[in-house]
Design a protein around this motif. Sequence first.
Motif, PDB file in Angstrom:
ATOM      1  N   LEU A  62      -7.154 -10.319   6.261  1.00  0.00           N
ATOM      2  CA  LEU A  62      -5.865  -9.631   6.181  1.00  0.00           C
ATOM      3  C   LEU A  62      -5.242  -9.882   4.805  1.00  0.00           C
ATOM      4  O   LEU A  62      -4.107 -10.319   4.693  1.00  0.00           O
ATOM      5  N   GLY A  63      -5.981  -9.595   3.779  1.00  0.00           N
ATOM      6  CA  GLY A  63      -5.488  -9.798   2.430  1.00  0.00           C
ATOM      7  C   GLY A  63      -4.455  -8.758   2.039  1.00  0.00           C
ATOM      8  O   GLY A  63      -4.104  -7.858   2.810  1.00  0.00           O
ATOM      9  N   PRO A  64      -3.957  -8.820   0.789  1.00  0.00           N
ATOM     10  CA  PRO A  64      -2.881  -7.930   0.344  1.00  0.00           C
ATOM     11  C   PRO A  64      -3.229  -6.452   0.427  1.00  0.00           C
ATOM     12  O   PRO A  64      -2.342  -5.611   0.586  1.00  0.00           O
ATOM     13  N   ASP A  65      -4.529  -6.117   0.315  1.00  0.00           N
ATOM     14  CA  ASP A  65      -4.904  -4.708   0.313  1.00  0.00           C
ATOM     15  C   ASP A  65      -5.074  -4.134   1.716  1.00  0.00           C
ATOM     16  O   ASP A  65      -5.227  -2.920   1.866  1.00  0.00           O
ATOM     17  N   PHE A  66      -5.040  -4.994   2.741  1.00  0.00           N
ATOM     18  CA  PHE A  66      -5.337  -4.529   4.101  1.00  0.00           C
ATOM     19  C   PHE A  66      -4.352  -3.459   4.547  1.00  0.00           C
ATOM     20  O   PHE A  66      -4.737  -2.389   5.027  1.00  0.00           O
ATOM     21  N   PHE A  67      -3.051  -3.733   4.397  1.00  0.00           N
ATOM     22  CA  PHE A  67      -2.042  -2.800   4.906  1.00  0.00           C
ATOM     23  C   PHE A  67      -1.917  -1.562   4.022  1.00  0.00           C
ATOM     24  O   PHE A  67      -1.567  -0.487   4.511  1.00  0.00           O
ATOM     25  N   SER A  68      -2.225  -1.689   2.729  1.00  0.00           N
ATOM     26  CA  SER A  68      -2.259  -0.499   1.873  1.00  0.00           C
ATOM     27  C   SER A  68      -3.384   0.432   2.297  1.00  0.00           C
ATOM     28  O   SER A  68      -3.208   1.658   2.367  1.00  0.00           O
ATOM     29  N   ASP A  69      -4.551  -0.151   2.595  1.00  0.00           N
ATOM     30  CA  ASP A  69      -5.664   0.670   3.093  1.00  0.00           C
ATOM     31  C   ASP A  69      -5.313   1.296   4.437  1.00  0.00           C
ATOM     32  O   ASP A  69      -5.659   2.450   4.706  1.00  0.00           O
TER      33      ASP A  69
ATOM     34  N   ALA B 149       3.764  -0.401  -1.651  1.00  0.00           N
ATOM     35  CA  ALA B 149       4.075   0.803  -2.423  1.00  0.00           C
ATOM     36  C   ALA B 149       3.424   2.018  -1.777  1.00  0.00           C
ATOM     37  O   ALA B 149       2.380   1.928  -1.134  1.00  0.00           O
ATOM     38  N   LEU B 150       4.042   3.176  -1.983  1.00  0.00           N
ATOM     39  CA  LEU B 150       3.477   4.446  -1.560  1.00  0.00           C
ATOM     40  C   LEU B 150       2.351   4.855  -2.503  1.00  0.00           C
ATOM     41  O   LEU B 150       2.232   4.321  -3.612  1.00  0.00           O
ATOM     42  N   PRO B 151       1.499   5.811  -2.091  1.00  0.00           N
ATOM     43  CA  PRO B 151       0.542   6.362  -3.052  1.00  0.00           C
ATOM     44  C   PRO B 151       1.265   6.877  -4.299  1.00  0.00           C
ATOM     45  O   PRO B 151       2.415   7.337  -4.220  1.00  0.00           O
ATOM     46  N   LYS B 152       0.599   6.816  -5.436  1.00  0.00           N
ATOM     47  CA  LYS B 152       1.256   7.104  -6.707  1.00  0.00           C
ATOM     48  C   LYS B 152       1.878   8.491  -6.741  1.00  0.00           C
ATOM     49  O   LYS B 152       2.998   8.681  -7.230  1.00  0.00           O
ATOM     50  N   GLU B 153       1.146   9.494  -6.209  1.00  0.00           N
ATOM     51  CA  GLU B 153       1.668  10.856  -6.264  1.00  0.00           C
ATOM     52  C   GLU B 153       2.936  10.997  -5.414  1.00  0.00           C
ATOM     53  O   GLU B 153       3.859  11.750  -5.763  1.00  0.00           O
ATOM     54  N   VAL B 154       2.996  10.263  -4.300  1.00  0.00           N
ATOM     55  CA  VAL B 154       4.188  10.296  -3.463  1.00  0.00           C
ATOM     56  C   VAL B 154       5.350   9.582  -4.167  1.00  0.00           C
ATOM     57  O   VAL B 154       6.497  10.054  -4.158  1.00  0.00           O
ATOM     58  N   THR B 155       5.050   8.450  -4.788  1.00  0.00           N
ATOM     59  CA  THR B 155       6.072   7.713  -5.525  1.00  0.00           C
ATOM     60  C   THR B 155       6.694   8.573  -6.620  1.00  0.00           C
ATOM     61  O   THR B 155       7.923   8.594  -6.798  1.00  0.00           O
TER      62      THR B 155
ATOM     63  N   PHE C  83      11.292  -1.724  -4.604  1.00  0.00           N
ATOM     64  CA  PHE C  83      10.064  -1.142  -5.151  1.00  0.00           C
ATOM     65  C   PHE C  83       9.171  -2.235  -5.693  1.00  0.00           C
ATOM     66  O   PHE C  83       9.610  -3.105  -6.458  1.00  0.00           O
ATOM     67  N   LEU C  84       7.899  -2.177  -5.305  1.00  0.00           N
ATOM     68  CA  LEU C  84       6.878  -3.059  -5.849  1.00  0.00           C
ATOM     69  C   LEU C  84       5.743  -2.203  -6.379  1.00  0.00           C
ATOM     70  O   LEU C  84       5.340  -1.234  -5.740  1.00  0.00           O
ATOM     71  N   GLY C  85       5.223  -2.544  -7.528  1.00  0.00           N
ATOM     72  CA  GLY C  85       4.126  -1.774  -8.092  1.00  0.00           C
ATOM     73  C   GLY C  85       4.465  -1.210  -9.454  1.00  0.00           C
ATOM     74  O   GLY C  85       5.442  -1.601 -10.105  1.00  0.00           O
ATOM     75  N   GLU C  86       3.651  -0.231  -9.859  1.00  0.00           N
ATOM     76  CA  GLU C  86       3.810   0.364 -11.185  1.00  0.00           C
ATOM     77  C   GLU C  86       5.060   1.241 -11.224  1.00  0.00           C
ATOM     78  O   GLU C  86       5.273   2.069 -10.341  1.00  0.00           O
ATOM     79  N   ARG C  87       5.859   1.056 -12.267  1.00  0.00           N
ATOM     80  CA  ARG C  87       7.116   1.794 -12.406  1.00  0.00           C
ATOM     81  C   ARG C  87       6.843   3.292 -12.508  1.00  0.00           C
ATOM     82  O   ARG C  87       5.976   3.728 -13.281  1.00  0.00           O
TER      83      ARG C  87
ATOM     84  N   LEU D 102      15.592  -0.078  -9.513  1.00  0.00           N
ATOM     85  CA  LEU D 102      14.462  -0.646  -8.797  1.00  0.00           C
ATOM     86  C   LEU D 102      14.675  -2.141  -8.615  1.00  0.00           C
ATOM     87  O   LEU D 102      15.051  -2.839  -9.555  1.00  0.00           O
ATOM     88  N   MET D 103      14.409  -2.635  -7.409  1.00  0.00           N
ATOM     89  CA  MET D 103      14.535  -4.063  -7.119  1.00  0.00           C
ATOM     90  C   MET D 103      13.328  -4.502  -6.300  1.00  0.00           C
ATOM     91  O   MET D 103      12.895  -3.784  -5.390  1.00  0.00           O
ATOM     92  N   ASP D 104      12.773  -5.683  -6.616  1.00  0.00           N
ATOM     93  CA  ASP D 104      11.649  -6.172  -5.817  1.00  0.00           C
ATOM     94  C   ASP D 104      12.111  -6.781  -4.499  1.00  0.00           C
ATOM     95  O   ASP D 104      11.302  -7.021  -3.598  1.00  0.00           O
TER      96      ASP D 104
END
Length: 535
Positions: A91-98, A323-329, A347-351, A361-363
């Motif tokens: 259950l690493g950081p990428d699990f819930f994004s996937d 974070a949402l998918p980039k295109e959605v963001t 917001f977390l991720g690429e600006r 934006l705030m983490d």
Amino acid sequence: MSLIRKATILRPILYLLVVCSCYGDGGGRILVFPEDGSHWINMKVILQELHARGHDLTVLRSVESWYVPQNSPLYTSVTVNPAPSSEEEDLGPDFFSDLMQRSLALRKMFPLRRFLEQQKDTMAMLLTFHGGALRVISAILDDAVLVNQLRDSRFDLMLTDPAFSAGVLLAQYLHLPMVYNVRWINAGEAHMTIAPTPPSYVPMYNSQLSDRMDILQRTENFLRYVTIYVQERLVIVPIYADLLRRHFPPGADLVSMQRSADMWLMRVDFVLEFPRPTMPNVVYVGGFQCRPAGPLPDELEAFMQSSGEHGVVVMSLGTLVSALPKEVTEAVAKAFALLPQKVVWRFLGERPAFLGNNTLLMDWLPQNDLLGHPKTRAFVAHGGTNGLYEAVYHGVPVLGLPLIFDQFDNVLRLQVRGASRVLEAGTLTTENFLEAIEDVLSNPSYRDSMQKLSRLHRDTPLAPLDSATFWIEYVIRHGGASHLRTNAYDLPWYSYYSLDVVVLLLTPCVALLWVFIFVCSRLCCSRLRRKAKQD
């Protein structure tokens, strides 16, 4: 001063005196087995209140925990080091994004295929999460020194979130009274375990149905009901079978253990939930984490005030998805830039490349305090129950952007009540997001509906958090609450549905019918024989 006014003033004082007299015997010793993630957020609220009332708290946590800290002024922690997880249980950081990406892909499928794929994904998730719970409880029960320490501590009760089964099993092993801080158990909503759940009008998990269904919807809902039941019996129960054989008496049954809790503190309020059957040991504490807004940090307060008459939009996607998918963001950022309102976005991720000057934006953000701020006009939310109840509490309309798990069902309940609008994140564009957020901001019906829900939610004789702590202390004072537990689930299934009674009532009727037919046939045969002889 009139007698009515005096009574109104004295009522809360009398209540406090009663509460203090009930709790004057000193605090109890409470063993806490929480779940991680957003579940820990609301469990911590209860622990803060119990600590303030003088209870001694011990929290069991895994060394792999993301959110449950080892050191806290609220409690003493016991850290468990489970066996290493397999690749399937990572259950690493990428699990819930996937998981989010997969969920958005499912939304684009035809309903039948989506249903089948959802069940396949659900079974995989159940194996992953319950596999992790099995590793934790195995590490505890296999450690004789730790088990003896827990026994010697002489806890008064176990407070646990039974979404997965580790806390339930430990409470049963230690023979402790058990209180649930609960919304989900195993594969479905907790009511399915404790109370009758007719699928004709009680929508199942992930169905996105209301309590008013046509025949096709009821068919789908029934299939989901059966699927949840089968997943529990054929997927979840076998996971713990070997552990039960090793540590529990013969015949020990996981489902029966789960039903044995003395008190179910259900994170539900029927302001949002659809009416349904319940039980006397279920106490509804939905929204107990909500509280009046506190002051904001100076810089954030200045930003809120700079919005003028237009106000502020708050956006947060909770704790699990960073974070949402980039295109959605980018689509959301472009739409926000076109608003006259200011925007506070967790917001977390690429600006985003097209971020407007009106967007901060705030983490991390003080969500409850922002939602209770007079400048806040709307809340863009993923549909987690913590955030939605805070929006209800403060009367802020919601633009729902559900991503995973029960979020789709949660925002639907708010939409049915006219307090929310919902968008599909997988097909979101700048244009449809802008149209939706402007609709929520400008159409007074959303705010009016939400403020009505807020008034209903607040109009209770006892605040949800006070109710939760009262019933925890009730169980401590009385050593359990077995008198509130139904005997229904001790009955075999044929007795529960009175099939044995039906058989008993039909037996004499069938016997009489058989005798009648037998006599008639004998008479007819005798008559035919006499007629044959005469001929």
